[in-house]
Design an enzyme around this catalytic site. Structure first.
Site, PDB file in Angstrom:
ATOM      1  N   ASP A  37     -20.878  34.165  19.121  1.00  0.00           N
ATOM      2  CA  ASP A  37     -22.155  33.261  18.253  1.00  0.00           C
ATOM      3  C   ASP A  37     -24.187  33.449  17.930  1.00  0.00           C
ATOM      4  O   ASP A  37     -23.817  33.310  16.760  1.00  0.00           O
ATOM      5  CB  ASP A  37     -21.912  31.476  18.444  1.00  0.00           C
ATOM      6  CG  ASP A  37     -20.627  31.167  18.764  1.00  0.00           C
ATOM      7  OD1 ASP A  37     -20.079  32.061  18.306  1.00  0.00           O
ATOM      8  OD2 ASP A  37     -20.187  30.313  18.872  1.00  0.00           O
ATOM      9  N   LEU A  87       7.297  16.084  -3.222  1.00  0.00           N
ATOM     10  CA  LEU A  87       8.304  16.292  -2.409  1.00  0.00           C
ATOM     11  C   LEU A  87       8.842  16.016  -1.949  1.00  0.00           C
ATOM     12  O   LEU A  87       9.167  14.497  -2.155  1.00  0.00           O
ATOM     13  CB  LEU A  87       7.783  17.806  -0.822  1.00  0.00           C
ATOM     14  CG  LEU A  87       6.820  18.459  -1.097  1.00  0.00           C
ATOM     15  CD1 LEU A  87       6.323  18.904   0.407  1.00  0.00           C
ATOM     16  CD2 LEU A  87       8.070  19.700  -1.441  1.00  0.00           C
ATOM     17  N   GLU A 116       8.523  25.954   6.494  1.00  0.00           N
ATOM     18  CA  GLU A 116       6.757  25.317   7.039  1.00  0.00           C
ATOM     19  C   GLU A 116       6.504  24.187   7.472  1.00  0.00           C
ATOM     20  O   GLU A 116       7.597  23.310   7.624  1.00  0.00           O
ATOM     21  CB  GLU A 116       6.128  25.691   5.511  1.00  0.00           C
ATOM     22  CG  GLU A 116       6.354  26.792   5.183  1.00  0.00           C
ATOM     23  CD  GLU A 116       5.699  27.309   3.676  1.00  0.00           C
ATOM     24  OE1 GLU A 116       4.969  25.995   3.506  1.00  0.00           O
ATOM     25  OE2 GLU A 116       5.876  27.894   3.599  1.00  0.00           O
ATOM     26  N   LYS A 118       5.512  20.316   7.969  1.00  0.00           N
ATOM     27  CA  LYS A 118       4.526  19.290   6.533  1.00  0.00           C
ATOM     28  C   LYS A 118       3.189  19.281   7.628  1.00  0.00           C
ATOM     29  O   LYS A 118       3.018  18.869   8.483  1.00  0.00           O
ATOM     30  CB  LYS A 118       5.150  18.688   6.594  1.00  0.00           C
ATOM     31  CG  LYS A 118       5.320  17.868   5.220  1.00  0.00           C
ATOM     32  CD  LYS A 118       6.522  17.139   4.551  1.00  0.00           C
ATOM     33  CE  LYS A 118       5.718  16.233   3.816  1.00  0.00           C
ATOM     34  NZ  LYS A 118       4.328  15.668   3.956  1.00  0.00           N
ATOM     35  N   ASP A 120       0.164  17.619   7.813  1.00  0.00           N
ATOM     36  CA  ASP A 120      -0.125  16.308   7.051  1.00  0.00           C
ATOM     37  C   ASP A 120      -2.320  15.624   7.247  1.00  0.00           C
ATOM     38  O   ASP A 120      -3.204  15.283   8.036  1.00  0.00           O
ATOM     39  CB  ASP A 120      -0.201  14.684   7.899  1.00  0.00           C
ATOM     40  CG  ASP A 120      -0.232  13.409   7.573  1.00  0.00           C
ATOM     41  OD1 ASP A 120      -0.320  13.242   6.465  1.00  0.00           O
ATOM     42  OD2 ASP A 120       0.195  12.725   8.517  1.00  0.00           O
ATOM     43  N   ARG A 139      -5.415  16.244  -5.736  1.00  0.00           N
ATOM     44  CA  ARG A 139      -4.232  16.084  -6.313  1.00  0.00           C
ATOM     45  C   ARG A 139      -4.407  14.752  -7.356  1.00  0.00           C
ATOM     46  O   ARG A 139      -3.534  15.513  -7.858  1.00  0.00           O
ATOM     47  CB  ARG A 139      -3.052  16.254  -4.701  1.00  0.00           C
ATOM     48  CG  ARG A 139      -2.129  15.237  -5.526  1.00  0.00           C
ATOM     49  CD  ARG A 139      -0.620  15.548  -4.512  1.00  0.00           C
ATOM     50  NE  ARG A 139       0.005  15.932  -5.803  1.00  0.00           N
ATOM     51  CZ  ARG A 139       1.282  14.495  -5.490  1.00  0.00           C
ATOM     52  NH1 ARG A 139       0.380  13.758  -4.869  1.00  0.00           N
ATOM     53  NH2 ARG A 139       2.435  14.838  -6.533  1.00  0.00           N
ATOM     54  N   GLU A 178      -3.566  22.555   2.051  1.00  0.00           N
ATOM     55  CA  GLU A 178      -4.205  20.962   2.789  1.00  0.00           C
ATOM     56  C   GLU A 178      -5.280  20.911   3.551  1.00  0.00           C
ATOM     57  O   GLU A 178      -5.156  21.900   4.107  1.00  0.00           O
ATOM     58  CB  GLU A 178      -2.385  21.067   3.608  1.00  0.00           C
ATOM     59  CG  GLU A 178      -2.620  19.222   4.104  1.00  0.00           C
ATOM     60  CD  GLU A 178      -1.732  18.396   2.872  1.00  0.00           C
ATOM     61  OE1 GLU A 178      -1.153  19.293   1.728  1.00  0.00           O
ATOM     62  OE2 GLU A 178      -1.181  16.809   2.804  1.00  0.00           O
ATOM     63  N   TYR A 230      -0.570  27.401   1.076  1.00  0.00           N
ATOM     64  CA  TYR A 230       0.661  27.371   1.456  1.00  0.00           C
ATOM     65  C   TYR A 230       1.551  28.102  -0.368  1.00  0.00           C
ATOM     66  O   TYR A 230       2.428  28.181  -0.015  1.00  0.00           O
ATOM     67  CB  TYR A 230       1.400  26.938   2.234  1.00  0.00           C
ATOM     68  CG  TYR A 230       1.377  25.254   1.153  1.00  0.00           C
ATOM     69  CD1 TYR A 230       0.201  24.260   1.948  1.00  0.00           C
ATOM     70  CD2 TYR A 230       1.710  24.403   0.254  1.00  0.00           C
ATOM     71  CE1 TYR A 230       0.059  22.584   1.692  1.00  0.00           C
ATOM     72  CE2 TYR A 230       1.335  23.510   0.041  1.00  0.00           C
ATOM     73  CZ  TYR A 230       0.690  22.526   0.005  1.00  0.00           C
ATOM     74  OH  TYR A 230       0.557  21.314  -0.488  1.00  0.00           O
ATOM     75  N   LYS A 318      11.408  14.907   7.327  1.00  0.00           N
ATOM     76  CA  LYS A 318       9.866  14.129   7.992  1.00  0.00           C
ATOM     77  C   LYS A 318      10.663  13.862   9.688  1.00  0.00           C
ATOM     78  O   LYS A 318      11.966  13.325   9.708  1.00  0.00           O
ATOM     79  CB  LYS A 318       9.566  13.071   7.444  1.00  0.00           C
ATOM     80  CG  LYS A 318       9.340  13.238   6.334  1.00  0.00           C
ATOM     81  CD  LYS A 318       8.023  12.998   5.544  1.00  0.00           C
ATOM     82  CE  LYS A 318       7.652  12.099   4.415  1.00  0.00           C
ATOM     83  NZ  LYS A 318       6.878  11.272   3.762  1.00  0.00           N
ATOM     84  N   CYS A 412      -0.842 -25.569  12.467  1.00  0.00           N
ATOM     85  CA  CYS A 412      -1.868 -23.985  11.995  1.00  0.00           C
ATOM     86  C   CYS A 412      -3.393 -24.281  13.236  1.00  0.00           C
ATOM     87  O   CYS A 412      -3.953 -24.821  12.700  1.00  0.00           O
ATOM     88  CB  CYS A 412      -2.277 -24.805  10.687  1.00  0.00           C
ATOM     89  SG  CYS A 412      -3.568 -23.178   9.861  1.00  0.00           S
ATOM     90  N   CYS A 415      -6.353 -24.558  10.319  1.00  0.00           N
ATOM     91  CA  CYS A 415      -7.163 -25.944   9.640  1.00  0.00           C
ATOM     92  C   CYS A 415      -6.463 -26.854  10.121  1.00  0.00           C
ATOM     93  O   CYS A 415      -6.239 -28.498  10.045  1.00  0.00           O
ATOM     94  CB  CYS A 415      -6.673 -26.153   8.530  1.00  0.00           C
ATOM     95  SG  CYS A 415      -5.143 -25.894   7.775  1.00  0.00           S
ATOM     96  N   CYS A 428       2.034 -22.388   6.740  1.00  0.00           N
ATOM     97  CA  CYS A 428       0.769 -23.709   6.038  1.00  0.00           C
ATOM     98  C   CYS A 428       0.769 -23.981   5.137  1.00  0.00           C
ATOM     99  O   CYS A 428       0.295 -23.741   4.035  1.00  0.00           O
ATOM    100  CB  CYS A 428      -0.843 -23.414   7.520  1.00  0.00           C
ATOM    101  SG  CYS A 428      -1.784 -24.366   6.379  1.00  0.00           S
ATOM    102  N   CYS A 434      -7.082 -24.968   3.678  1.00  0.00           N
ATOM    103  CA  CYS A 434      -6.757 -24.535   4.781  1.00  0.00           C
ATOM    104  C   CYS A 434      -8.113 -22.977   5.104  1.00  0.00           C
ATOM    105  O   CYS A 434      -7.668 -21.866   4.061  1.00  0.00           O
ATOM    106  CB  CYS A 434      -5.690 -23.338   4.772  1.00  0.00           C
ATOM    107  SG  CYS A 434      -5.154 -22.617   6.574  1.00  0.00           S
TER     108      CYS A 434
END
Ligand code: IVH
Length: 707
Positions: A37, A87, A116, A118, A120, A139, A178, A230, A318, A412, A415, A428, A434
Site C-alpha cells: 500500500d 428477471l 451465477e 444473484k 443483492d 436501473r 450490480e 455480468y 431465489k 386502546c 387513547c 380502536c 385517538c
C-alpha cells in the site's frame, strides 16, 4: 524518480498512470496486489504532484480523477442504451424445471447454461466509449434511470478505462452490473451513521443504492462500494457468442466478474450450484438472494426473446428467507393509522442476513393464540427480503416455566377507548381523535404519494400530536412558524420550510387528495382510477356503491368499504374541512391535448378572431387567461400586440406567432412540448407539485393497507 526522467513530465505522468491503473486492477479487481500500500501511495502522490505542477497533463481518466468536481443539484434522467429488464424468478424448483423445458422445446436438447450468484445490490448500466467510462445510469424504471457517473467513478474496482492488452476494446460497450456493499463494510458504515446520530441503512442493498444516490460524489467516495459486471447490454462490434465468452471478455477488459459463475448443463447441475452457493452464503462477504441461470448461447437468446418485463432466456432461483432463533422479550399492542391494533414482538436482537432484527409483526390476536407465542418464549424468526421479520414458531423448552398466554388489552393503549374485535383483528374505533391514529393519518396525508409535504414524516407527525399542537387532521393547515419553533428539533428554517410545504399542498392533484384521505382499500392506483373516472372530488364523494363499481377494477366489497367510510359522520366532518383547505385539481381528460397549458392571446390574428382562438384552445384543455404571469405557458402575439408582449419578455415567457398557435391547435409538429413532456406542475396548473408515479411498485404497502 521525478521530472528529470528522460522524456520529461509528460512521459512520467503516463508511466505513473499506467502503473497505478495496473496496481489498482491487481488490488481491487484481481485481489492479488503486487506492491505494498505504501508503494502505491507513493506512486499516487508523485502523480498528484506532477499533475499539480503541470495541470495540462491531467487526463479525465487519470487515477487521481476518481472524485470529481462539485456536488450536483440533481441527477440527470438518462435513457438506457438498451432496456434493463427484470428477471423471472421463484423460490420453488418447479418453475425452474418448466423454464428448462421451455428452452429445450424451443431450442432442442443441445443447449447449455451459465449459472451465477444473484447479487443483492443496486443494478446499474455502465457505458464505455472508446474504452473510457462515459456514463453510469441506475436501473430506474428499466427504460431510463439516473446518471450517477461521478459516483460510479469513485468505486475503485470500476476501471475508468478498459484494458486493451488482451482484447480489442469496442467503440461502444454498454454493460450491466450490480453495485454492492460488503457486509462488513455495511456494518461499519451503519455504526458510523449511528455514531453521528443518523439513520442506519436497513440492509446492504439499501446502503449501496443510497450511497449511489448522493449528489455529492465525495460522500459516495467515502462509502465502501464494490461492483460486479455480468452482462453486455449493447456493443458496437461483434458480441461474444456465449455467456462464458462474455464473462471472459469482461475479465480481459479489466472488469470485476464474480468468480463463482460457471457453466451448467441442466437443472441437476443448477441445483447442485444452488446448494453449494447457499451453503457458502453465510461466509460470503456480500449478500446474494439466489442464483441466476442463463442460456449460454447468445444467438439462442435472441431466438427465445423477451417479454416487456424479463428475458425468456434467464431465470432466477431465489433462496428461501433466512431464519434465526432468538428470545421473545415482550409483546406490545401497537395502534396503526387505520386503527388496527397489531401485536408487536420485541425480541433479543438477532442477525438475519446482514440485518439486526429486534422487532417482528405478530399480525393479530388469533395469530398469537394459534402459534401459542408468549413473552419469554424461544422463537424462530424469518426475514424475507425487506419485509418486516416474522415470528414463525415457538420452540419447545421442556421444563421451562412459561408466561401466561398473551391477551389483547380491552382498551386502546393510545387513547383508552374500548377496542372492538373484527374477525381476527382488533380495532380502536376512535378514528380521528385517538393520538396514534391521528399521527398516522397526518403522516399519511403528507406522504409522498399523497400531498407530498416535505418535512412531515413519522417523527414530526408524532411530535405534533404528542405536544397537542394538532388535535384534528385539518389543523395541519393552520400551523404557523412560531408554534413550530417552540417544538424541540425545530429551528426557524425548518419551521418555515414545513409551513411553506404545507401551504404548497393546498392545491394538489385529485388522485393525491383522494389517496391522502386514507380510505380503506384506496391505494395509489385505485385513487388514480377514481380521479380519472369522477374528475371532481364532489362527484366521487357523491357516488353510491353502484356508481363506484363502474370504476375500473372496483369490486362490490371495495365500493362498500369506501361508501361506509365516507358516510361516517366524523369522517364526513374531517373531509369537509380538508376540502375547504385543499383544492384538488382534476386530471386531464382524454383529448385534452393542451391540458395544463396557460395561454394568453394578444394582438390580431389573421386566420381567426381572438375569441375563436380562445375557444379552440379551451376545447383542447388549455386555459386561456388575460394576464401574463410566470405560470403562463405561451403568449400568442398577433398583429399590434399589446403590453402583454412586453410583460412576457420581461418574465421570460415563451412567445408564439400565429403559426405557432396553429401548430398548437393542430397538435402538429414543431418543437412545442406536448403536455406530457411538461413538468407535472404545469400540467396540473400547480406550482411545484410532483406527479404521481406512473405505477405503484407491486406489493407496495401503500396499495394494500387501508386508511
Ligand atoms: S441477469 C435481464 N445476473 O437481479 C437479465 N441479474 O431481480 C439481466 N442480478 O435487476 C439480469 N445478479 O440487477 C442477472 N448474476 C446476475 C445478477 C442479476 C443480480 C439482479 C439484476 C436484476 C435483479 C432481478
Amino acid at each position: 524518480m521525478s521530472e528529470s526522467t528522460p522524456g520529461g513530465p509528460e512521459r512520467r505522468a503516463r508511466e505513473l498512470r499506467r502503473a497505478l491503473r495496473r496496481h489498482s486492477y491487481l488490488y481491487y479487481v484481481r485481489n492479488r496486489p503486487e506492491v505494498s500500500d505504501e508503494r502505491f501511495d507513493e506512486l499516487f502522490r508523485e502523480l498528484k504532484a506532477l499533475e499539480e505542477s503541470h495541470p495540462e497533463l491531467v487526463t479525465p481518466d487519470s487515477p487521481t480523477q476518481r472524485v470529481g468536481g462539485a456536488p450536483l443539484d440533481a441527477f440527470e434522467t438518462i435513457e438506457h442504451t438498451a432496456p434493463m429488464l427484470s428477471l423471472d424468478s421463484s423460490a420453488d424448483v418447479e418453475p425452474l424445471q418448466r423454464f428448462d423445458e421451455r428452452m429445450r422445446k424451443a431450442l432442442g436438447e443441445d443447449i447449455g447454461y451459465v449459472v451465477e450468484p444473484k447479487l443483492d445490490g443496486a443494478s446499474i448500466e455502465l457505458v464505455y466509449e472508446s474504452g473510457r467510462l462515459s456514463r453510469a445510469v441506475t436501473r430506474g424504471d428499466g427504460i431510463r434511470g439516473e446518471g450517477v457517473t461521478e459516483n460510479i467513478r469513485t468505486i475503485h474496482s470500476v476501471p475508468l478505462r478498459l484494458r486493451a492488452a488482451d482484447r480489442d476494446v469496442p467503440p461502444l460497450l454498454a454493460l450491466r452490473a450490480e453495485v454492492i456493499m460488503r457486509v462488513g463494510d455495511f456494518e461499519a458504515l451503519n455504526a458510523r451513521l449511528l455514531d453521528s446520530d443518523r439513520t442506519p441503512f436497513a440492509n446492504p442493498r439499501n446502503a449501496a443504492a443510497g450511497s449511489l444516490r448522493q449528489l455529492d460524489p465525495r460522500i459516495t467516495a467515502a462509502r465502501p462500494l464494490d461492483i460486479y459486471v455480468y452482462d453486455i447490454l449493447a456493443i458496437d462490434g461483434r458480441p461474444p457468442s456465449t455467456q462464458r465468452a462474455t464473462l471472459e471478455a469482461l475479465r480481459e477488459w479489466g472488469l470485476p466478474v464474480n468468480e463463482r459463475c460457471r457453466p451448467a448443463a441442466d437443472v441437476g447441475e443448477t441445483l447442485a450450484f444452488q446448494a453449494e452457493v447457499e451453503e457458502a452464503r453465510d461466509d460470503l462477504e456480500y449478500e446474494i438472494d439466489g442464483i441466476v441461470i442463463k442460456l449460454d448461447d447468445i444467438a439462442a437468446r435472441d431466438e427465445v426473446g423477451e417479454t416487456s418485463h424479463h428475458p425468456r432466456w434467464a431465470f432466477a432461483l431465489k433462496f428461501p428467507p433466512r431464519k434465526e432463533i432468538t428470545r421473545l422479550l415482550h409483546i406490545f399492542p401497537s395502534v396503526g393509522r387505520t386503527g388496527v391494533v397489531t401485536p408487536i414482538a420485541f425480541m433479543r436482537p438477532v442477525e438475519l442476513g446482514g440485518v439486526t432484527v429486534s422487532r417482528a409483526n405478530l399480525h393479530n390476536r388469533e395469530e398469537v393464540a394459534r402459534k401459542d407465542i408468549r413473552e419469554g418464549d424461544r422463537v424462530r424468526v424469518q426475514r424475507a427480503g425487506d419485509v418486516i421479520p416474522q415470528v414463525l414458531e415457538r420452540l419447545e423448552e421442556p421444563g421451562r416455566a412459561r408466561a401466561e398466554p398473551w391477551v389483547m388489552p380491552a382498551e386502546c393503549p393510545s387513547c383508552g377507548t374500548v377496542l372492538e374485535p373484527r374477525g381476527p383483528y382488533t380495532f380502536c374505533p376512535n378514528l380521528f381523535a385517538c393520538p396514534a391514529q391521528l399521527a398516522g393519518r397526518i403522516q399519511h396525508l403528507g406522504s409522498r404519494h399523497a400531498l407530498d409535504i416535505e418535512g412531515l414524516g413519522e417523527e414530526t407527525a408524532n411530535l405534533l400530536v404528542r405536544k397537542g399542537v394538532i388535535g384534528h387532521v385539518p389543523e395541519l393547515f393552520g400551523l404557523d412558524v412560531v408554534t413550530l419553533m417552540e417544538l424541540e428539533g425545530f429551528a426557524e428554517k425548518s419551521a418555515t420550510n414545513l409551513v411553506r410545504a404545507i401551504a404548497g399542498a393546498r392545491t394538489t392533484e385529485l388522485a393525491r387528495f383522494i389517496y391522502g384521505l386514507g380510505i380503506p382499500e384506496v391505494g395509489v392506483t385505485v385513487a388514480r382510477e377514481l380521479a380519472s373516472h369522477f374528475l371532481s372530488f364532489e362527484a366521487f364523494r357523491a357516488a353510491d356503491e353502484e356508481t363506484l363499481q363502474q370504476v375500473d377494477g372496483m369490486g362490490p366489497r371495495m365500493a362498500e368499504q369506501i361508501t361506509a367510510f365516507l358516510g361516517r359522520p366524523e369522517v364526513s366532518a374531517v373531509v369537509d374541512e380538508l376540502r375547504s383547505r385543499v383544492e384538488p385539481v382534476p386530471p386531464p381528460r382524454a383529448g385534452d391535448t393542451l391540458a395544463g397549458l396557460r395561454i394568453v392571446l394578444t394582438g390580431g390574428l389573421e386566420s381567426m378572431s381572438r375569441s375563436e382562438a380562445g375557444k379552440k384552445l379551451e376545447a383542447l384543455g388549455a386555459k386561456v387567461t388575460s394576464s401574463v404571469s410566470r405560470q403562463t405557458s405561451y403568449v400568442v402575439a398577433g398583429e399590434n400586440p399589446g403590453r402583454k408582449l412586453g410583460r412576457a419578455q420581461t418574465l421570460g415567457v415563451e412567445i408564439l406567432e400565429e403559426a405557432g398557435l396553429l401548430e398548437l391547435l393542430s397538435g402538429g409538429p414543431g418543437a412545442l412540448p406536448t403536455p406530457g413532456e411538461l413538468p407535472a406542475s404545469e400540467r396540473a396548473g400547480v406550482a411545484s407539485e410532483p406527479a404521481l408515479p406512473a405505477s405503484e411498485p407491486a406489493g407496495s404497502a401503500s396499495e394494500t393497507d387501508g386508511p
